[in-house]
Write an enzyme that holds these catalytic residues in place. Structure first.
Site, PDB file in Angstrom:
ATOM      1  N   VAL A 106      46.546 126.042  77.966  1.00  0.00           N
ATOM      2  CA  VAL A 106      47.968 126.141  78.328  1.00  0.00           C
ATOM      3  C   VAL A 106      48.859 125.395  77.332  1.00  0.00           C
ATOM      4  O   VAL A 106      48.514 124.324  76.841  1.00  0.00           O
ATOM      5  CB  VAL A 106      48.210 125.641  79.778  1.00  0.00           C
ATOM      6  CG1 VAL A 106      47.916 124.161  79.940  1.00  0.00           C
ATOM      7  CG2 VAL A 106      49.613 125.961  80.252  1.00  0.00           C
ATOM      8  N   ASP A 107      49.966 126.034  77.026  1.00  0.00           N
ATOM      9  CA  ASP A 107      51.042 125.400  76.259  1.00  0.00           C
ATOM     10  C   ASP A 107      52.119 125.060  77.274  1.00  0.00           C
ATOM     11  O   ASP A 107      52.841 125.937  77.747  1.00  0.00           O
ATOM     12  CB  ASP A 107      51.549 126.398  75.208  1.00  0.00           C
ATOM     13  CG  ASP A 107      52.755 125.880  74.431  1.00  0.00           C
ATOM     14  OD1 ASP A 107      53.254 124.787  74.747  1.00  0.00           O
ATOM     15  OD2 ASP A 107      53.196 126.594  73.511  1.00  0.00           O
ATOM     16  N   ASP A 108      52.168 123.776  77.627  1.00  0.00           N
ATOM     17  CA  ASP A 108      53.141 123.321  78.631  1.00  0.00           C
ATOM     18  C   ASP A 108      54.370 122.768  77.896  1.00  0.00           C
ATOM     19  O   ASP A 108      55.314 123.496  77.611  1.00  0.00           O
ATOM     20  CB  ASP A 108      52.456 122.285  79.530  1.00  0.00           C
ATOM     21  CG  ASP A 108      53.324 121.826  80.676  1.00  0.00           C
ATOM     22  OD1 ASP A 108      54.419 122.384  80.862  1.00  0.00           O
ATOM     23  OD2 ASP A 108      52.935 120.901  81.408  1.00  0.00           O
ATOM     24  N   THR A 109      54.343 121.488  77.551  1.00  0.00           N
ATOM     25  CA  THR A 109      55.474 120.921  76.802  1.00  0.00           C
ATOM     26  C   THR A 109      55.298 121.096  75.290  1.00  0.00           C
ATOM     27  O   THR A 109      56.162 120.744  74.515  1.00  0.00           O
ATOM     28  CB  THR A 109      55.615 119.417  77.080  1.00  0.00           C
ATOM     29  OG1 THR A 109      54.464 118.739  76.553  1.00  0.00           O
ATOM     30  CG2 THR A 109      55.756 119.128  78.555  1.00  0.00           C
TER      31      THR A 109
ATOM     32  N   PRO B 167      40.394 128.510  87.177  1.00  0.00           N
ATOM     33  CA  PRO B 167      39.189 128.608  88.020  1.00  0.00           C
ATOM     34  C   PRO B 167      38.231 127.439  87.836  1.00  0.00           C
ATOM     35  O   PRO B 167      37.547 127.048  88.796  1.00  0.00           O
ATOM     36  CB  PRO B 167      38.554 129.934  87.563  1.00  0.00           C
ATOM     37  CG  PRO B 167      39.160 130.258  86.244  1.00  0.00           C
ATOM     38  CD  PRO B 167      40.529 129.662  86.262  1.00  0.00           C
TER      39      PRO B 167
HETATM   40  O1  LIG Z   1      51.681 121.337  76.263  1.00  0.00           O
HETATM   41  P1  LIG Z   1      51.337 119.964  76.793  1.00  0.00           P
HETATM   42  O2  LIG Z   1      52.433 119.379  77.640  1.00  0.00           O
HETATM   43  O3  LIG Z   1      50.901 119.053  75.714  1.00  0.00           O
HETATM   44  O4  LIG Z   1      50.159 120.136  77.822  1.00  0.00           O
HETATM   45  C1  LIG Z   1      49.033 120.923  77.586  1.00  0.00           C
HETATM   46  C2  LIG Z   1      47.783 120.111  77.592  1.00  0.00           C
HETATM   47  O5  LIG Z   1      47.638 119.444  78.840  1.00  0.00           O
HETATM   48  C3  LIG Z   1      46.341 119.678  79.353  1.00  0.00           C
HETATM   49  O6  LIG Z   1      45.464 118.723  78.884  1.00  0.00           O
HETATM   50  P2  LIG Z   1      45.041 117.403  79.663  1.00  0.00           P
HETATM   51  O7  LIG Z   1      45.490 116.212  78.874  1.00  0.00           O
HETATM   52  O8  LIG Z   1      45.506 117.481  81.069  1.00  0.00           O
HETATM   53  O9  LIG Z   1      43.460 117.444  79.537  1.00  0.00           O
HETATM   54  P3  LIG Z   1      42.359 118.523  79.928  1.00  0.00           P
HETATM   55  O10 LIG Z   1      42.475 119.687  78.959  1.00  0.00           O
HETATM   56  O11 LIG Z   1      41.095 117.785  79.711  1.00  0.00           O
HETATM   57  O12 LIG Z   1      42.598 118.939  81.333  1.00  0.00           O
HETATM   58  C4  LIG Z   1      45.966 121.012  78.771  1.00  0.00           C
HETATM   59  O13 LIG Z   1      44.572 121.193  78.705  1.00  0.00           O
HETATM   60  C5  LIG Z   1      46.591 121.016  77.407  1.00  0.00           C
HETATM   61  O14 LIG Z   1      45.706 120.480  76.428  1.00  0.00           O
END
Ligand SMILES: O=P(O)(O)OC[C@H]1O[C@H](OP(=O)(O)OP(=O)(O)O)[C@H](O)[C@@H]1O
Length: 207
Positions: free
Chosen positions: A114-117, A188
């Protein structure tokens, strides 16, 4: 948050989005030389997309894992990127030598779920570029055709905290399997009840 507020994504959905993305990757930038999986969320999509990027009779594309985690840094100013990225694992250039002399000049595909922020992807692109550039300088080479592309299963449509530098990507593409609204995404592999999870994903049309 109630279950209704979440966006449920099934394994089937992840698989199909990876398959579709692979077709687009092959027709634009061609077969990547290496996949860099951002763990943990990027591991499963990386393995799936590799299946569809591999051409008959060719060797598997190597997957290299990097571990990045976000944590809130409460001491940062309002203008700063509000979360800090911590490296929990990084490329081992020594081990990579089994496949390549280095990543210089290679077609590199970075994968996350996912691309969140966008903080994590920005960090990964910038730091990978810098490391490879340092390596190139040591060897008296330049970055040449080193190309970075990015695949995420989902991109959340929202204001981002960081942008990806196109110059560093050097003609590489950014691709999301599906752009989604800014909701909590339930994947999932995080589910403790995969049957119910899958049913909810089917109801939402994400299967
Ligand atoms: O676009 P952003 O705001 O940077 O967020 C996206 C990131 O956040 C989550 O990682 P997380 O640190 O939760 O670790 P995980 O992948 O181990 O769940 C996800 O897997 C991405 O790598």
């Amino acid at each position: 948050m109630s279950s209704d507020d979440k966006l449920y994504i099934s394994y089937n959905c992840v698989h199909k989005l990876c398959q579709k993305a692979a077709t687009e990757i092959l027709s634009t930038i061609g077969k990547p030389d290496v996949i860099v999986a951002i763990g943990g969320g990027g591991f499963i999509p990386s393995r799936i997309i590799r299946t569809f990027l591999r051409q008959t009779g060719e060797k598997n594309i190597p997957i290299q894992a990097i571990g990045l985690s976000l944590y809130e840094d409460l001491g940062m100013g309002a203008d700063a990127i509000g979360k800090e990225v911590i490296r929990t694992q990084w490329l081992d250039f020594g081990a990579l030598a089994q496949h390549f002399d280095s990543l210089i000049g290679k077609n590199i595909l970075i994968v996350d779920e996912v691309d969140d922020t966008r903080t994590t992807l920005h960090y990964a692109l910038t730091e990978l570029y810098q490391d490879i550039q340092e390596n190139a300088e040591k060897l008296g080479k330049d970055m040449g055709n080193t190309k970075f592309s990015i695949f995420v299963v989902n991109n959340k449509l929202k204001p981002k905290r960081a942008e990806l530098n196109k110059d560093l990507m050097n003609g590489g593409i950014y691709l999301s399997g599906e752009d989604v609204e800014d909701r909590w995404i339930a994947y999932p592999w995080e589910s403790s009840d995969i049957d119910t999870h899958t049913e909810l994903a089917i109801k939402q049309g994400n299967n």
